[in-house]
Structure formats: C-alpha cells, structure tokens
Design a protein around this motif. Sequence first.
Motif, mmCIF file in Angstrom:
data_model
loop_
_atom_site.group_PDB
_atom_site.id
_atom_site.type_symbol
_atom_site.label_atom_id
_atom_site.label_comp_id
_atom_site.label_asym_id
_atom_site.label_seq_id
_atom_site.Cartn_x
_atom_site.Cartn_y
_atom_site.Cartn_z
ATOM 1 N N THR A 59 0.661 -1.044 0.127
ATOM 2 C CA THR A 59 -0.312 0.019 0.176
ATOM 3 C C THR A 59 0.999 1.227 0.202
ATOM 4 N N SER A 60 0.445 2.275 0.421
ATOM 5 C CA SER A 60 1.274 4.055 0.635
ATOM 6 C C SER A 60 1.423 3.287 2.124
ATOM 7 N N ARG A 61 1.888 3.001 3.302
ATOM 8 C CA ARG A 61 2.201 2.998 4.327
ATOM 9 C C ARG A 61 3.260 2.318 4.133
ATOM 10 N N ASP B 96 8.345 -3.683 15.944
ATOM 11 C CA ASP B 96 9.039 -3.311 18.243
ATOM 12 C C ASP B 96 10.700 -4.466 17.396
ATOM 13 N N PRO B 97 12.237 -4.074 17.565
ATOM 14 C CA PRO B 97 13.137 -4.827 17.721
ATOM 15 C C PRO B 97 12.947 -5.977 18.191
ATOM 16 N N GLU B 98 12.075 -6.643 19.231
ATOM 17 C CA GLU B 98 12.059 -7.437 20.110
ATOM 18 C C GLU B 98 11.420 -8.719 19.776
ATOM 19 N N ASN B 99 9.847 -7.889 19.327
ATOM 20 C CA ASN B 99 8.379 -9.513 19.281
ATOM 21 C C ASN B 99 8.205 -8.885 17.703
ATOM 22 N N LEU B 100 9.199 -7.992 16.963
ATOM 23 C CA LEU B 100 8.141 -7.287 16.216
ATOM 24 C C LEU B 100 6.671 -7.269 15.558
ATOM 25 N N THR B 101 6.603 -6.799 16.381
ATOM 26 C CA THR B 101 5.073 -6.389 17.277
ATOM 27 C C THR B 101 4.605 -5.141 15.905
ATOM 28 N N GLU B 102 3.531 -4.905 15.453
ATOM 29 C CA GLU B 102 3.295 -3.364 14.812
ATOM 30 C C GLU B 102 3.606 -2.512 15.776
ATOM 31 N N THR B 103 4.314 -1.465 15.929
ATOM 32 C CA THR B 103 4.349 -0.529 16.806
ATOM 33 C C THR B 103 3.843 1.146 16.313
ATOM 34 N N GLY B 104 3.184 1.164 15.220
ATOM 35 C CA GLY B 104 2.535 2.259 13.767
ATOM 36 C C GLY B 104 2.725 2.190 12.616
ATOM 37 N N SER B 105 2.480 3.216 12.235
ATOM 38 C CA SER B 105 3.092 3.077 10.222
ATOM 39 C C SER B 105 2.678 4.582 10.678
ATOM 40 N N ILE B 106 3.083 4.588 8.550
ATOM 41 C CA ILE B 106 2.678 6.633 8.163
ATOM 42 C C ILE B 106 2.357 6.494 6.606
ATOM 43 N N GLU B 107 2.300 7.411 6.368
ATOM 44 C CA GLU B 107 1.648 7.701 4.907
ATOM 45 C C GLU B 107 3.365 8.065 4.207
ATOM 46 N N ASN C 16 2.435 14.957 -5.290
ATOM 47 C CA ASN C 16 1.160 14.526 -5.940
ATOM 48 C C ASN C 16 0.559 14.033 -4.835
ATOM 49 N N GLY C 17 0.583 13.348 -3.877
ATOM 50 C CA GLY C 17 -0.065 12.797 -2.596
ATOM 51 C C GLY C 17 0.006 11.405 -2.946
ATOM 52 N N SER C 18 -0.526 10.765 -1.901
ATOM 53 C CA SER C 18 0.279 9.273 -1.309
ATOM 54 C C SER C 18 0.589 8.341 -3.152
ATOM 55 N N VAL C 19 1.201 7.281 -2.529
ATOM 56 C CA VAL C 19 2.045 7.050 -3.395
ATOM 57 C C VAL C 19 1.750 5.766 -3.108
ATOM 58 N N THR D 233 8.602 11.385 8.035
ATOM 59 C CA THR D 233 7.752 12.169 7.881
ATOM 60 C C THR D 233 6.573 11.468 6.551
ATOM 61 N N GLY D 234 7.737 10.127 6.449
ATOM 62 C CA GLY D 234 6.563 9.873 5.178
ATOM 63 C C GLY D 234 6.673 10.399 3.547
ATOM 64 N N VAL D 235 7.422 11.282 3.691
ATOM 65 C CA VAL D 235 7.909 12.236 2.394
ATOM 66 C C VAL D 235 9.041 11.711 2.000
ATOM 67 N N ILE D 236 8.926 11.206 0.663
ATOM 68 C CA ILE D 236 9.235 11.246 -0.721
ATOM 69 C C ILE D 236 10.311 12.546 -1.020
ATOM 70 N N GLU D 237 11.794 11.814 -0.935
ATOM 71 C CA GLU D 237 12.164 13.951 -1.141
ATOM 72 C C GLU D 237 13.292 13.000 -2.260
ATOM 73 N N GLY D 238 12.931 11.423 -2.733
ATOM 74 C CA GLY D 238 13.752 11.339 -4.232
ATOM 75 C C GLY D 238 13.623 10.118 -4.721
ATOM 76 N N LYS D 239 13.882 10.488 -6.504
ATOM 77 C CA LYS D 239 12.952 9.394 -6.588
ATOM 78 C C LYS D 239 14.964 8.976 -8.154
ATOM 79 N N ILE D 240 14.483 7.751 -8.350
ATOM 80 C CA ILE D 240 15.826 7.645 -9.626
ATOM 81 C C ILE D 240 15.096 6.498 -10.494
ATOM 82 N N ASN D 241 14.610 7.143 -11.958
ATOM 83 C CA ASN D 241 14.426 6.003 -13.460
ATOM 84 C C ASN D 241 15.691 5.036 -13.103
ATOM 85 N N PHE D 242 15.391 3.919 -13.205
ATOM 86 C CA PHE D 242 16.568 2.622 -13.715
ATOM 87 C C PHE D 242 15.534 2.129 -15.099
#
Length: 236
Positions: A124-126, A131-142, A147-150, A182-191
């Motif tokens: 998705t866009s998230r 968690d580094p010990e038990n790998l439970t999900e502690t949060g997420s970011i968009e 141009n908006g969410s990617v 922040t979730g911001v895409i700061e760079g793009k590389i076209n390969f």
Amino acid sequence: MAPKAYSFEVLNVYPHDPAAFTQGLYYDNGTLYETTGRLGESTLRKVDLATGEVLERADMAGDEFGEGMTVVGDRMYVLTWENNRGHIYDKRSFKQLGSFDYQKSTKGWGLTHDGNRFIKSDGTSRLYFLDPENLTETGSIEVFDDNGSVDSINELEFIDGKVYANLYHGDRDEIVIINPETGVIEGKINFVGLYDGKRAPYDNEMNGIAYKPDTKTLLLTGKLWSKLYEVRLKER
C-alpha cells in the motif's frame, strides 16, 4: 516540493540466477542474502556476489510465497506474502529459529531495519514500524510526494537515515527515497534501461535493493533477471 531526481552510473555487472524470482536482497561483508518468491519455489539464499553461485539455501513451505528480508546481527528475518507471517533464521546454519505474525497490515512485501526498529511494507502507501524484539507493529506512516500518496511500496533498504523502496509498477523500474519520520518521498531514481537482458513477458519487475557500505553503492536486480548491477547514484 517535488522529489529530487537522480541519475546513476553502472560500476559493475554480476551474474544473477535467471530463475530467481527475487523479492528481497541484503549485502553483508562480501556476501549477498536473497529471498525468492512463488508458491513451491520460495527460498532464502546465501549468494556469492562475484559469481552468482548459491552457497546455501533454505526452502520455504510449499504454501508460502517468499517476500522481503533483512539481516540483523546473526539473524535473518523473512516475510511471506499472504500467510500473515514472517520467519526468523540463523545466519550461519540457515535453520529456522521462530516466526512472527503481522497485526495491522495483511500482507508482507518489503522489510528493513533502521538500527532501532524494523520497517515493513505491505504493497500500500504505508510503512509499518515493528518492535525490534517481538516484531509487533507499533505504528505506521503514509508515504507521499508532491502529488499525494504513493502506493505499491515494495522492497526496502535503509541507507543513511532514509528508506529506499522499489515501486511495484511493472517495467517502470523506479526507486524512491523516503524520509521514514515524515513519509515524504525526497528523491526518485528512474532505472528504465538498466537491465539489458531478456525480460520475461510478465512478473519481470525490478526488485531487490542492497547497500554496499564500503563503496557507498547500490546492488540492484529484478525478478527473473540474469544480471545484478552495482550502481552509484548522482544528483542531477
């Protein structure tokens, strides 16, 4: 603000198993660790960078579709696509040590580690933080750009404070650089044009980013690609 655009320089080209449906890639002291996908074909591998030879492998269960992976210390962490579960392996013996379940996200795509926590994608866009010990999900970011969410965030690699991510966009072969705070895409590389080998008619996407810290270069390949590339990024 629009993401910064980068070009690239190819420094080396290495052989890569053309039957490897690459899903995850990690470089560690001269050795590559790689996961491959597809039901009944999914593996975790130790690969010689120079020759492409598979030095060791662990086969995943027949009902598991292997996805992204990362290495932390003497352990390897591997995702599966739709089984809602990841696995932990010993780096030396390749024996499975345990498993962990996903909570908020339903699929496994990419996985990396920033030195303090795991960062996971699910197509998705998230980005999800684990968690580094038990790998439970502690949060997420968009994840978003000017141009908006990617969405379709795929394989991940943490490099100098940023998350580098493949985008699952067919043969567009694009990597984005994400600020994980922040979730911001700061760079793009076209390969596009990097891979000059024979390309499968489908399931041929660029996938697999590994960082080579001694040279500050990227190692890149794709699904069913016969080559792996070492490149250096350049600001335009």
